[in-house]
Design a protein around this motif. Structure first.
Motif, mmCIF file in Angstrom:
data_model
loop_
_atom_site.group_PDB
_atom_site.id
_atom_site.type_symbol
_atom_site.label_atom_id
_atom_site.label_comp_id
_atom_site.label_asym_id
_atom_site.label_seq_id
_atom_site.Cartn_x
_atom_site.Cartn_y
_atom_site.Cartn_z
ATOM 1 N N LEU A 1 0.847 -1.183 0.000
ATOM 2 C CA LEU A 1 0.000 0.000 0.000
ATOM 3 C C LEU A 1 0.887 1.240 0.000
ATOM 4 O O LEU A 1 1.715 1.413 0.900
ATOM 5 N N PHE A 2 0.727 2.083 -1.019
ATOM 6 C CA PHE A 2 1.419 3.358 -1.121
ATOM 7 C C PHE A 2 0.402 4.439 -0.771
ATOM 8 O O PHE A 2 -0.573 4.616 -1.503
ATOM 9 N N THR A 3 0.583 5.142 0.335
ATOM 10 C CA THR A 3 -0.327 6.200 0.747
ATOM 11 C C THR A 3 0.387 7.531 0.616
ATOM 12 O O THR A 3 1.464 7.730 1.189
ATOM 13 N N ILE A 4 -0.222 8.436 -0.147
ATOM 14 C CA ILE A 4 0.352 9.748 -0.423
ATOM 15 C C ILE A 4 -0.445 10.783 0.352
ATOM 16 O O ILE A 4 -1.674 10.843 0.231
ATOM 17 N N TYR A 5 0.248 11.568 1.147
ATOM 18 C CA TYR A 5 -0.387 12.623 1.930
ATOM 19 C C TYR A 5 -0.021 13.977 1.333
ATOM 20 O O TYR A 5 1.143 14.243 1.057
ATOM 21 N N HIS A 6 -1.036 14.796 1.133
ATOM 22 C CA HIS A 6 -0.846 16.126 0.536
ATOM 23 C C HIS A 6 -1.340 17.175 1.532
ATOM 24 O O HIS A 6 -2.480 17.634 1.462
ATOM 25 N N GLN B 1 -2.243 0.434 -4.542
ATOM 26 C CA GLN B 1 -1.604 -0.810 -4.153
ATOM 27 C C GLN B 1 -0.764 -1.313 -5.316
ATOM 28 O O GLN B 1 -1.209 -1.273 -6.463
ATOM 29 N N LEU B 2 0.418 -1.789 -5.011
ATOM 30 C CA LEU B 2 1.304 -2.391 -5.995
ATOM 31 C C LEU B 2 1.465 -3.859 -5.650
ATOM 32 O O LEU B 2 1.890 -4.198 -4.548
ATOM 33 N N ALA B 3 1.080 -4.738 -6.581
ATOM 34 C CA ALA B 3 1.243 -6.180 -6.418
ATOM 35 C C ALA B 3 2.233 -6.657 -7.474
ATOM 36 O O ALA B 3 1.854 -6.921 -8.615
ATOM 37 N N PRO B 4 3.523 -6.738 -7.126
ATOM 38 C CA PRO B 4 4.526 -7.129 -8.125
ATOM 39 C C PRO B 4 4.314 -8.555 -8.617
ATOM 40 O O PRO B 4 3.978 -9.445 -7.833
ATOM 41 N N LEU B 5 4.527 -8.774 -9.921
ATOM 42 C CA LEU B 5 4.501 -10.125 -10.462
ATOM 43 C C LEU B 5 5.773 -10.857 -10.052
ATOM 44 O O LEU B 5 5.751 -12.021 -9.698
ATOM 45 N N ASN B 6 6.896 -10.142 -10.104
ATOM 46 C CA ASN B 6 8.196 -10.683 -9.718
ATOM 47 C C ASN B 6 8.760 -9.851 -8.574
ATOM 48 O O ASN B 6 8.341 -8.721 -8.365
ATOM 49 N N VAL B 7 9.716 -10.405 -7.856
ATOM 50 C CA VAL B 7 10.391 -9.662 -6.798
ATOM 51 C C VAL B 7 11.053 -8.433 -7.411
ATOM 52 O O VAL B 7 11.693 -8.514 -8.457
ATOM 53 N N GLY C 1 4.929 19.364 -1.679
ATOM 54 C CA GLY C 1 4.979 19.079 -0.249
ATOM 55 C C GLY C 1 4.382 17.755 0.166
ATOM 56 O O GLY C 1 4.137 17.534 1.354
ATOM 57 N N ILE C 2 4.141 16.838 -0.796
ATOM 58 C CA ILE C 2 3.567 15.544 -0.430
ATOM 59 C C ILE C 2 4.583 14.692 0.315
ATOM 60 O O ILE C 2 5.791 14.912 0.238
ATOM 61 N N TYR C 3 4.073 13.728 1.071
ATOM 62 C CA TYR C 3 4.937 12.714 1.661
ATOM 63 C C TYR C 3 4.276 11.361 1.483
ATOM 64 O O TYR C 3 3.093 11.275 1.115
ATOM 65 N N LEU C 4 5.039 10.299 1.653
ATOM 66 C CA LEU C 4 4.621 8.959 1.253
ATOM 67 C C LEU C 4 4.905 7.941 2.352
ATOM 68 O O LEU C 4 5.968 7.992 2.985
ATOM 69 N N VAL C 5 3.969 7.014 2.538
ATOM 70 C CA VAL C 5 4.174 5.854 3.399
ATOM 71 C C VAL C 5 3.926 4.606 2.554
ATOM 72 O O VAL C 5 2.898 4.510 1.883
ATOM 73 N N VAL C 6 4.859 3.676 2.577
ATOM 74 C CA VAL C 6 4.739 2.399 1.869
ATOM 75 C C VAL C 6 4.665 1.314 2.921
ATOM 76 O O VAL C 6 5.531 1.217 3.791
ATOM 77 N N GLU C 7 3.598 0.490 2.853
ATOM 78 C CA GLU C 7 3.407 -0.572 3.830
ATOM 79 C C GLU C 7 3.137 -1.888 3.129
ATOM 80 O O GLU C 7 2.362 -1.945 2.180
ATOM 81 N N SER C 8 3.785 -2.946 3.634
ATOM 82 C CA SER C 8 3.476 -4.278 3.126
ATOM 83 C C SER C 8 2.124 -4.714 3.666
ATOM 84 O O SER C 8 1.621 -4.157 4.653
ATOM 85 N N ASN C 9 1.549 -5.691 3.023
ATOM 86 C CA ASN C 9 0.228 -6.194 3.401
ATOM 87 C C ASN C 9 0.201 -6.719 4.838
ATOM 88 O O ASN C 9 -0.829 -6.679 5.499
ATOM 89 N N ASP C 10 1.344 -7.185 5.333
ATOM 90 C CA ASP C 10 1.401 -7.753 6.681
ATOM 91 C C ASP C 10 1.860 -6.747 7.732
ATOM 92 O O ASP C 10 2.109 -7.120 8.872
#
Length: 142
Positions: free
Chosen positions: A33-38, A113-119, A132-141
């Motif tokens: 999950l890529f969440t972008i805050y503005h 959401q990004l679901a890679p086919l390959n690593v 001025g945006i910032y980003l949080v990237v979280e794995s599904n777990d």
């Protein structure tokens, strides 16, 4: 292993930052999950970019052997088959090339959401942004 990455507006500004962690292509980590805050929403435009890192000349020549898709919000080439779903991103403001995908950030909080086919190996994907945006990237777990 849960993954949470935080990218400040300073880290996203200019050339941006590489995602220094490997992105897995299976559960429990995928999808990411890529969440972008503005925080400045309503006070100007903001753009988010995900792609390869520009070279020292500021262009993409020779920097990526794969390709990003054209005409859809997804990836091809070395990221072929990876899928993305989005919320709050202005797909009408979507621009892409063989090297980068860019979207207008149209809400105070947007996500995809990004679901890679390959690593995806560490230091392959670069994230950057304006306004001025910032980003949080979280794995599904996470």
């Amino acid at each position: 292993m849960p993954l949470t990455l935080n990218f400040s507006s300073a880290q996203l500004n200019g050339a941006g930052s590489l995602i220094g962690s490997q992105l897995q292509n299976n559960l429990p980590q995928s999808p990411y999950l890529f969440t972008i805050y503005h925080p400045n929403f309503g006070n100007g435009s903001a753009y988010f970019n995900i792609g390869v890192q520009p070279n020292s000349n500021g262009n993409f020549s020779g920097s990526f052997s794969g390709s990003f898709s054209t005409g859809s919000f997804g990836f091809t080439g070395s990221l072929s088959g990876s899928s993305i779903t989005s919320s709050g991103l202005n797909i009408n403001g979507y621009v892409n090339s063989n090297y980068i995908n860019s979207v207008v950030v149209s809400q105070a909080t947007s996500s995809f959401q990004l679901a890679p086919l390959n690593v995806i190996p560490p230091n392959t994907l670069n994230v950057s942004g304006t306004g001025g945006i910032y980003l949080v990237v979280e794995s599904n777990d996470a």
